[in-house]
Structure formats: structure tokens, C-alpha cells
Design an enzyme around this catalytic site. Structure first.
Site, PDB file in Angstrom:
ATOM      1  N   GLY A 187       0.778  -1.235   0.000  1.00  0.00           N
ATOM      2  CA  GLY A 187       0.000   0.000   0.000  1.00  0.00           C
ATOM      3  C   GLY A 187       0.811   1.287   0.000  1.00  0.00           C
ATOM      4  N   ASP A 190       0.477   3.529   4.273  1.00  0.00           N
ATOM      5  CA  ASP A 190      -0.543   4.267   3.540  1.00  0.00           C
ATOM      6  C   ASP A 190      -1.611   4.815   4.472  1.00  0.00           C
ATOM      7  OD1 ASP A 190      -1.461   1.724   4.171  1.00  0.00           O
ATOM      8  OD2 ASP A 190      -2.056   1.185   2.133  1.00  0.00           O
ATOM      9  N   ASP A 201      -5.447   2.546  10.687  1.00  0.00           N
ATOM     10  CA  ASP A 201      -6.843   2.243  11.020  1.00  0.00           C
ATOM     11  C   ASP A 201      -6.898   1.658  12.435  1.00  0.00           C
ATOM     12  OD1 ASP A 201      -9.488   1.578  11.034  1.00  0.00           O
ATOM     13  OD2 ASP A 201      -9.399   0.084   9.452  1.00  0.00           O
ATOM     14  N   LYS A 245      -7.611   7.165  10.045  1.00  0.00           N
ATOM     15  CA  LYS A 245      -9.058   7.099  10.286  1.00  0.00           C
ATOM     16  C   LYS A 245      -9.353   7.453  11.744  1.00  0.00           C
ATOM     17  CE  LYS A 245     -10.261   3.766   6.762  1.00  0.00           C
ATOM     18  NZ  LYS A 245     -10.840   2.444   6.470  1.00  0.00           N
ATOM     19  N   PHE A 290     -14.059   3.123   3.629  1.00  0.00           N
ATOM     20  CA  PHE A 290     -13.070   2.314   2.920  1.00  0.00           C
ATOM     21  C   PHE A 290     -12.631   3.061   1.664  1.00  0.00           C
ATOM     22  CE2 PHE A 290     -11.672  -1.042   0.023  1.00  0.00           C
ATOM     23  CZ  PHE A 290     -10.744  -1.661   0.835  1.00  0.00           C
ATOM     24  N   VAL A 291     -11.344   3.330   1.561  1.00  0.00           N
ATOM     25  CA  VAL A 291     -10.826   4.114   0.431  1.00  0.00           C
ATOM     26  C   VAL A 291      -9.834   3.298  -0.394  1.00  0.00           C
ATOM     27  CG1 VAL A 291     -11.155   6.362   1.548  1.00  0.00           C
ATOM     28  CG2 VAL A 291      -8.999   5.136   1.899  1.00  0.00           C
ATOM     29  N   ASP A 338      -5.656  -0.560  -2.153  1.00  0.00           N
ATOM     30  CA  ASP A 338      -6.366  -1.478  -3.050  1.00  0.00           C
ATOM     31  C   ASP A 338      -7.691  -1.956  -2.494  1.00  0.00           C
ATOM     32  OD1 ASP A 338      -5.145  -3.115  -0.946  1.00  0.00           O
ATOM     33  OD2 ASP A 338      -5.878  -4.810  -2.134  1.00  0.00           O
ATOM     34  N   ARG A 343      -4.990   0.349  -7.192  1.00  0.00           N
ATOM     35  CA  ARG A 343      -3.823   1.018  -6.606  1.00  0.00           C
ATOM     36  C   ARG A 343      -3.305   2.142  -7.499  1.00  0.00           C
ATOM     37  NH1 ARG A 343      -2.145  -2.172  -2.251  1.00  0.00           N
ATOM     38  NH2 ARG A 343      -2.295  -4.419  -2.531  1.00  0.00           N
TER      39      ARG A 343
END
Ligand code: 5GP
Ligand code: MG
Length: 190
Positions: A49, A105, A108, A136, A157-158, A164, A170
Site C-alpha cells: 500500500g 498508507d 486504522d 481514520k 473504505f478508500v 487497493d 492502486r
């Protein structure tokens, strides 16, 4: 691919601007006199990521650096919730006495950073700093201290800019959300 996008959360121009700001801050913190003694850093992007964020960021860091690679999986396949973090592979070299900058990346639950930080600490580095592009507003993220944060985003969710869904998207230049029907019906434990 573009028809799958629900909303652009952060366009590429804002990402590029923020990456430059983070790079200025990181450069100042890793240059004398802020960093005494050994001034070389080892950048450790958490793959896959963080690959694109890291590639953009380091080209704005005029510092002597090495790159160590670490691959971690936490959202395998069609998951949109963490399934627990697992180290898949590493190519880190000798980390003893080095200043590490860990790059991810998105933060969370904090599980990934916790796992990786403890693995790296065992290798005897001089220091470990952390940088995430996105964070987040979760309890886990609040309980996980990080040194550099690009953007605080809503708990959605991004994908895009390295992130991805089922290994796709990606290469989207913006950070986006996907249309609900693409994610719906996919159990997190599948
Ligand atoms: P944590 O271990 O902090 O729960 O999550 C960090 C990892 O989970 C990230 O490196 C990323 O791989 C994945 N992740 C967390 N949130 C998202 C998200 O919204 N989208 C995507 N694509 N991956 C996420
Ligand atoms: Mg990841």
C-alpha cells in the site's frame, strides 16, 4: 475502473501539495542539529500500500538514505476490515544504529504499525519514526502515536494512490471511495 468511483475524497493535486509539506517537515527533523551523530536514514515503506506514497515522498527528501522493504498483509483479498496483520516478507538489511522512518498508507486499527514497530525495534535501530498518509478516526488509531500524518479522513473504505480493493485500484491517482455495490455482499472473512 473510473466508473467504479463513488466520490473523490482527496484529489491528486492536494496529495502532491501535502506530500511536499510532509517532506519539508521530515527533512528538517532529520538534518543537523535536529538529528545528532549518524544522519543517514533508512526508509521502510510497508508494501504494497505505501509504495506510491513512499516513491513520491522520498523524491522530496534531500537526505542520504537507504530503503528497506517490508511486506505486510492485513486486508487480504476482498476484505474491507482488518483480518489481523501478518508479515509476508522483508528485505531490510542491517538496521543496527540506523534512524528508521516507517511509512504506511493508512492507519486504522493500529495493528500493522504495532506489529512492524516491534519487529524493527528488535533489530537495534537508533530511532524509529512513523509516517502515514491517511488516518481514520478509530479508537485504535487514536491509541497509536505517529510522527507524521498526511490527512485525517472519515471512517470509510478508500482506494487509490497505492491503496487497493482485492489488489485493484492502486494505480488511481486520487484517493476515492468505491460504489457500494462493489463492496456489498463480500464477507470480511471470505
Ligand atoms: P491497521 O493495521 O491500522 O488496521 O490498518 C492498516 C492497513 O490496513 C493499511 O496498511 C492498509 O493496508 C489497510 N487499510 C486500512 N484501511 C483501509 C482502507 O480504507 N482502504 C484500504 N484499501 N486499505 C485499508
Ligand atoms: Mg497496507
Amino acid at each position: 475502473m473510473h466508473g467504479d468511483i463513488e466520490r473523490v475524497l482527496i484529489p491528486q493535486s492536494r496529495i502532491a501539495e501535502r506530500v511536499r509539506e510532509l517532506a519539508r517537515q521530515i527533512t528538517a527533523d532529520h538534518s543537523p542539529p535536529a538529528l545528532a551523530g549518524e544522519s543517514e536514514v533508512t526508509i521502510v515503506p510497508i508494501l504494497t500500500g505505501a509504495m506510491i506514497f513512499c516513491a513520491d515522498l522520498i523524491r522530496h527528501l534531500p537526505l542520504p538514505m537507504r530503503i528497506g522493504l517490508l511486506a505486510v498483509s492485513s486486508y487480504p483479498g476482498q476484505s474491507i476490515r482488518t483480518q489481523g496483520s501478518r508479515i509476508l516478507g522483508e528485505q531490510l538489511g542491517d538496521l543496527r544504529g540506523r534512524h528508521l522512518l516507517l511509512i504506511d498508507d493508512i492507519l486504522d486499527s493500529g495493528g500493522t504499525l504495532k506489529l512492524v514497530r516491534s519487529l524493527l525495534q528488535e533489530r537495534g535501530p537508533a530511532s524509529v519514526k512513523t509516517c502515514v498518509l491517511l488516518r481514520k478516526p478509530t479508537e485504535g488509531a487514536r491509541a497509536t502515536p505517529v510522527d507524521y500524518v498526511g490527512f485525517d479522513i472519515p471512517d470509510e473504505f478508500v482506494v487509490g494512490y497505492g491503496l487497493d480493493y482485492d489488489d485493484l485500484y492502486r494505480n488511481l491517482p486520487d484517493i476515492v471511495t468505491l460504489k457500494g455495490h462493489l463492496l456489498r455482499g463480500k464477507s470480511d472473512t471470505e
